[in-house]
Design a protein around this motif. Structure first.
Motif, mmCIF file in Angstrom:
data_model
loop_
_atom_site.group_PDB
_atom_site.id
_atom_site.type_symbol
_atom_site.label_atom_id
_atom_site.label_comp_id
_atom_site.label_asym_id
_atom_site.label_seq_id
_atom_site.Cartn_x
_atom_site.Cartn_y
_atom_site.Cartn_z
ATOM 1 N N TYR A 96 45.904 35.606 28.150
ATOM 2 C CA TYR A 96 46.076 34.583 29.194
ATOM 3 C C TYR A 96 45.446 35.055 30.495
ATOM 4 C CZ TYR A 96 48.415 31.013 32.036
ATOM 5 O OH TYR A 96 48.682 29.964 32.874
ATOM 6 N N VAL A 97 45.610 36.326 30.821
ATOM 7 C CA VAL A 97 44.997 36.910 32.019
ATOM 8 C C VAL A 97 43.475 36.828 31.922
ATOM 9 C CG1 VAL A 97 44.558 39.110 33.181
ATOM 10 C CG2 VAL A 97 46.899 38.425 32.675
ATOM 11 N N ARG A 98 42.950 37.139 30.735
ATOM 12 C CA ARG A 98 41.501 37.064 30.540
ATOM 13 C C ARG A 98 41.018 35.613 30.633
ATOM 14 N NH1 ARG A 98 38.903 39.906 25.331
ATOM 15 N NH2 ARG A 98 39.936 41.665 26.357
ATOM 16 N N GLU A 102 41.974 36.512 35.761
ATOM 17 C CA GLU A 102 42.802 37.143 36.784
ATOM 18 C C GLU A 102 42.492 38.638 36.858
ATOM 19 O OE1 GLU A 102 44.562 35.580 38.807
ATOM 20 O OE2 GLU A 102 45.448 33.791 37.916
ATOM 21 N N SER A 103 42.562 39.178 38.067
ATOM 22 C CA SER A 103 42.348 40.612 38.261
ATOM 23 C C SER A 103 43.022 41.020 39.566
ATOM 24 C CB SER A 103 40.848 40.928 38.308
ATOM 25 O OG SER A 103 40.233 40.250 39.380
ATOM 26 N N GLY A 104 42.896 42.297 39.907
ATOM 27 C CA GLY A 104 43.441 42.771 41.173
ATOM 28 C C GLY A 104 44.932 43.041 41.147
ATOM 29 N N PHE A 105 45.485 43.402 39.976
ATOM 30 C CA PHE A 105 46.908 43.717 39.904
ATOM 31 C C PHE A 105 47.190 45.013 40.654
ATOM 32 C CE2 PHE A 105 46.179 41.282 35.912
ATOM 33 C CZ PHE A 105 46.963 40.184 36.244
ATOM 34 N N GLN A 106 48.311 45.030 41.374
ATOM 35 C CA GLN A 106 48.656 46.164 42.213
ATOM 36 C C GLN A 106 49.712 47.039 41.540
ATOM 37 O OE1 GLN A 106 47.075 46.630 45.236
ATOM 38 N NE2 GLN A 106 45.868 44.821 44.698
ATOM 39 N N ALA A 107 49.510 48.342 41.622
ATOM 40 C CA ALA A 107 50.506 49.268 41.087
ATOM 41 C C ALA A 107 51.730 49.278 41.996
ATOM 42 C CB ALA A 107 49.910 50.665 40.988
ATOM 43 N N ALA A 111 60.565 43.920 41.608
ATOM 44 C CA ALA A 111 61.810 43.281 41.185
ATOM 45 C C ALA A 111 61.448 41.895 40.672
ATOM 46 C CB ALA A 111 62.789 43.192 42.354
ATOM 47 N N LEU A 112 61.353 41.764 39.349
ATOM 48 C CA LEU A 112 60.966 40.511 38.721
ATOM 49 C C LEU A 112 62.154 39.916 37.983
ATOM 50 C CD1 LEU A 112 57.511 41.624 37.231
ATOM 51 C CD2 LEU A 112 57.953 40.522 39.431
ATOM 52 N N SER A 113 62.129 38.610 37.813
ATOM 53 C CA SER A 113 63.252 37.914 37.186
ATOM 54 C C SER A 113 62.850 37.344 35.833
ATOM 55 C CB SER A 113 63.757 36.789 38.085
ATOM 56 O OG SER A 113 64.736 36.005 37.419
ATOM 57 N N ILE A 122 52.263 36.944 37.321
ATOM 58 C CA ILE A 122 50.885 37.321 37.620
ATOM 59 C C ILE A 122 50.646 37.288 39.121
ATOM 60 C CG2 ILE A 122 48.486 36.549 37.436
ATOM 61 C CD1 ILE A 122 49.131 35.681 34.556
ATOM 62 N N GLN A 123 51.135 36.247 39.781
ATOM 63 C CA GLN A 123 50.956 36.121 41.233
ATOM 64 C C GLN A 123 51.656 37.246 41.980
ATOM 65 O OE1 GLN A 123 48.856 33.846 42.262
ATOM 66 N NE2 GLN A 123 48.990 34.612 44.364
ATOM 67 N N GLU A 124 52.867 37.583 41.542
ATOM 68 C CA GLU A 124 53.602 38.680 42.174
ATOM 69 C C GLU A 124 52.846 39.996 42.043
ATOM 70 O OE1 GLU A 124 56.689 39.112 43.735
ATOM 71 O OE2 GLU A 124 56.806 36.944 43.984
#
Length: 387
Positions: A96-98, A102-107, A111-113, A122-124
């Motif tokens: 789905y990301v591909r 989408e890219s640019g995920f931050q390490a 706190a996800l629900s 993905i946005q978070e």
């Protein structure tokens, strides 16, 4: 005798008609059955993917603290989210990301629900709203040489530049990286390659949870970002005439030559046209790289340098990248603008002028060359520019 002969014939005809009706019925019901099965599969697939993309818990949900390590790929992130019970399927997350590019995920630690959809997660992860603030943030600009990037890494992380270069050139470590990153091949270990990872260290902002991350963790974070871009464009690369290594080499030239996105795609078109016509690329940044000096102008003497990077002496794509390109330059190298131009001239002010013939290109060169002469004189360079 005729009556007795016709009776068997009639019986045979009726028998064949009856068999044909049976066959038609079998075909009809088979088609209906297959259509029904296909419809069921489509509906089942739709609900399956809808369920996978939706929240695990449609109610209030449970907050889960999850840590995304530095340099994590979309595959690794999907596995982590699935293991923590935040999504239903990590593989679907990766595809789905591909699909959404989408890219640019931050390490960091988030706190996800369980009530969040896959899009919301993905946005978070892209916005980097983490529980713990990073200890170190720095940005690597596009188009820098690897040795310059090494100095930037050293300055930001407290390591020595020579130590960074030592790690970047460590053959045992490079072999390990080749086994871990699919974009890396034995091409980077060719005898005449100056720096094996030139072109593979993605220029971007990097956030680290520790003030002095290891050199390896920084390198691998940068490689992961490049791998992510390559994965998103892998189908197009595989359909092209070039390998990942060659695409990055082209992208590095484009990055060094162009200042705007529009020019990146046009210059990419020129380079592809020259390659298709069997012409030498003849781009000055490759000569500067071959010499090992940043220069405003290229001299006639410079063109004679014996190097597999020198595109004035060698046909085809250089042996490797000459800088570290950004995402736009990589995409331009893969998807060049369709054009008839075979020449381009970059003015000192950044404007790029395109021509279809050498005669027109030479007139452009003569018109604007003085701009570079004056700039070179200001920098203390007195050599004469090439034609």
């Amino acid at each position: 005798m005729s009556d007795s002969n016709e009776k068997p014939r009639n019986d045979l005809y009726e028998e064949r008609v009856s068999e044909a009706k049976v066959v038609r019925k079998i075909v009809f019901y088979s088609v209906i059955g297959l259509a029904a099965m296909a419809l069921i599969a489509i509906i089942s697939g739709y609900f399956y993917f809808s369920n996978a993309l939706g929240p695990v818990d449609s109610g209030e949900g449970e907050t889960v603290e999850v840590t995304i390590p530095i340099g994590s790929s979309s595959t690794q992130i999907g596995q982590i989210l699935e293991e923590e019970g935040l999504i239903n399927n990590g593989t679907i997350f990766r595809y789905y990301v591909r699909y959404k590019n989408e890219s640019g995920f931050q390490a960091g630690t988030y706190a996800l629900s369980t009530s969040m959809t896959m899009d919301e997660m993905i946005q978070e992860l892209k916005e980097g709203r983490v529980i713990e603030e990073p200890e170190l943030i720095f940005t690597i600009p596009e188009g820098r040489w690897l040795e310059d990037v090494a100095v930037m890494i050293a300055n930001e992380t407290g390591h020595d530049a020579e130590e960074v270069m030592s790690v970047l050139n460590d053959e045992e470590y490079l072999e390990e990286l080749i086994n871990r990153f699919s974009m890396l091949t034995e091409d980077i270990l060719q005898e005449d390659i100056r720096y094996p990872l030139e072109g593979y260290l993605f220029p971007a902002r990097y956030d680290f949870m520790e003030a002095e991350p290891s050199i390896q963790s920084v390198i691998e974070a940068m490689l992961s970002r490049t791998q992510e871009i390559i994965d998103q464009n892998l189908a197009a690369i595989e359909e092209s005439d070039y390998s990942v290594h060659e695409v990055l080499a082209l992208a590095s030239i484009i990055e060094r030559e162009a200042q705007t996105s529009e020019d990146r795609y046009k210059i990419a078109g020129v380079l592809h046209n020259r390659l298709d016509d069997g012409m030498r690329l003849e781009v000055d940044p490759t000569v500067a790289y071959a010499i090992g000096e940043h220069r405003y102008m290229t001299t006639f003497a410079d063109l004679e340098v014996q190097s597999p990077y020198n595109t004035y002496r060698n046909t085809g794509i250089p042996i490797g990248p000459i800088a570290n390109p950004g995402e736009d330059a990589i995409k331009a190298a893969i998807n060049p603008e369709d054009t008839n131009y075979l020449f381009f001239y970059a003015r000192y002010n950044g404007e790029v002028i395109y021509n279809e013939t050498y005669e027109a290109h030479n007139r452009t060169h003569q018109q604007y060359r003085q701009e570079w002469v004056e700039a070179a004189q200001d920098e203390g360079e007195t050599e004469t520019e090439t034609e």
